[in-house]
Design a protein around this motif. Structure first.
Motif: not given
Length: 441
Positions: A225-240, A411-418
């Motif tokens: 439920v937490e991993s570098p890959a999961l954070l990378d995927a959510f970070s893509f959305y955050e940047r997009m 904009g309700e959560a950052t990738a990390q928070e999500a």
């Protein structure tokens, strides 16, 4: 008297040879599949199986059940009432429910002795497998790629054909579109809760697998439920969304695919979109989302991993596929005939016929493909095919993915928070003993 005895003796010899052989009783097999536009092709293939068995002197009676609505629900009702079919068509992601209810036969011994099993790529073997066992033989699949408007990218000053090898190259193209073609939304990756499973399958997993993401630990079966890959995927959305390469509002419409795909990509108002390959047919000049000059203005490329070699299993590109297969009931009293039927329906000839009549991507490497688009997909994308995790908890976990992407989008959560909120939600679904968190550094 001797003459009479001789005649009687001859009759005793001749009569058994002249008595007609009684026809073999027809074996009966019950078969279920969805009664939708696919059924015409499936019925024709079944007639071919019946004819083949008749030629072999083994008549077969096929009892067909093809509900036009609620196929999955009806299938489970039939099994619950004790009248389930011997063989049934199954969507791969529903296999866990049938395994949990002991309704579906493992095919391990059968495929081990089947000399055609190696004609299925590994992804098509893995998709219907769970806990180390194969439960269906896939006959059709789909895949996801990065579509782009050639005219938009050319106007933005991007070299064609566009063939990114990393996410960074996709973002660079989005920046050029944003700067040079400001009336166009640079990109679309399905997001939010309204798009439902499309968000998870067509969007999130195309990123998650591209960062070598895996949800179920193969060693202990726990949800990661937490991993570098999961954070990378959510970070893509955050940047997009954060850098203005996509827009949140259209994803909140009741039918977001209308804005993004039926109209946006079709009209050149969207530059790039990660989407299922079947839209190519929808955009045909005679299709429901027609682009008159489709072949001149619309192109596609395999979706790259985060960077070369960073994808699942060290791959450079990624794709996700769903699909349908043929399965055998655990309660069948005619398993041998059922397996013959499955082999016939998943033969190279049958899958060639099915693909020509219905569309989609053939599940076998040796199936003939006449459509140049499908042939290119098979060659360039199928080697990277991945699939959803088979778990009875998948649907609820998928819903949490959709919620997480929506929070990032709005904009309700950052990738990390999500990711942290996602982890807590999944832990609540499957239990604390069934999750694990990987180090993020």
């Amino acid at each position: 008297m001797k003459t009479v005895k001789l005649i009687l003796a001859l009759l005793l010899v001749v009569i058994p040879l002249t008595v007609p052989v009684l026809a073999q009783d027809a074996a009966t097999l019950t078969v279920s599949f969805p009664g939708d536009p696919r059924s015409e092709t499936v019925n024709a293939l079944i007639e071919g199986f019946i004819a083949m068995k008749a030629d072999q002197g083994q008549p077969v009676n096929i009892v067909i059940n093809e509900p036009t609505e609620g196929y999955g629900d009806q299938l489970l009702l039939d099994f619950g009432a004790g009248v389930g079919p011997d063989v049934f068509s199954i969507s791969a992601e529903t296999i866990p429910e049938y395994v949990a209810s002991d309704l579906i036969m493992p095919l391990d011994d059968l495929v081990a002795a089947w000399d055609e099993w190696d004609n299925f790529p590994q992804g098509m073997k893995d998709m219907p497998s769970m806990n180390g066992s194969v439960y269906a033989i896939m006959y059709n699949t789909d895949t996801r790629v990065l579509f782009y408007r050639s005219d938009v990218l050319e106007a933005a000053g991007i070299t064609l054909p566009f063939a990114p090898t990393s996410w960074e190259e996709i973002f660079a193209a989005a920046e050029q579109i944003k700067a040079n073609v400001p009336d166009v939304i640079p990109m679309e990756v399905e997001s939010g809760t309204i798009w439902g499973e499309g968000t998870t399958m067509d969007g999130f997993f195309m990123l998650f697998r591209g960062a070598n993401g895996n949800f179920l630990d193969p060693e202990d079966g726990k949800w990661i439920v937490e991993s570098p890959a999961l954070l990378d995927a959510f970070s893509f959305y955050e940047r997009m969304f954060g850098e203005g390469y996509s827009a949140a509002e259209p994803f909140m419409e009741p039918e977001p695919w209308v804005f993004w795909l039926q109209e946006g990509l079709a009209n050149g108002d969207v530059g790039m979109a990660v989407v299922v390959n079947v839209v190519w047919g929808l955009y045909a000049p005679e299709g429901p989302w027609a682009i008159e000059n489709r072949d001149e203005v619309l192109s596609w490329t395999p979706m790259p991993a985060r960077e070369p070699g960073a994808g699942i299993n060290g791959l450079d590109y990624v794709s996700m596929g769903g699909g349908w297969g043929w399965a055998i009931s655990n309660a069948t009293e005619n398993a041998e005939l059922a397996w013959e039927f499955v082999q016939y329906m998943t033969s190279a000839d049958a899958i060639t016929t099915y693909t020509a009549g219905v569309g989609g991507i053939p599940s076998r490497l040796d199936a003939a493909v006449d459509d140049p688009h499908v042939a290119a997909i098979v060659e360039q994308v199928m080697p990277y095919q991945s699939f959803r995790p088979l778990s009875a908890d998948y649907t609820r976990v998928s819903e949490q993915i959709q919620i997480a992407t929506e929070k990032i989008m709005l904009g309700e959560a950052t990738a990390q928070e999500a990711m942290e909120q996602f982890a807590a939600a999944v832990e609540g679904i499957v239990g604390a003993d069934n999750v694990k968190r990987l180090p993020l550094d």
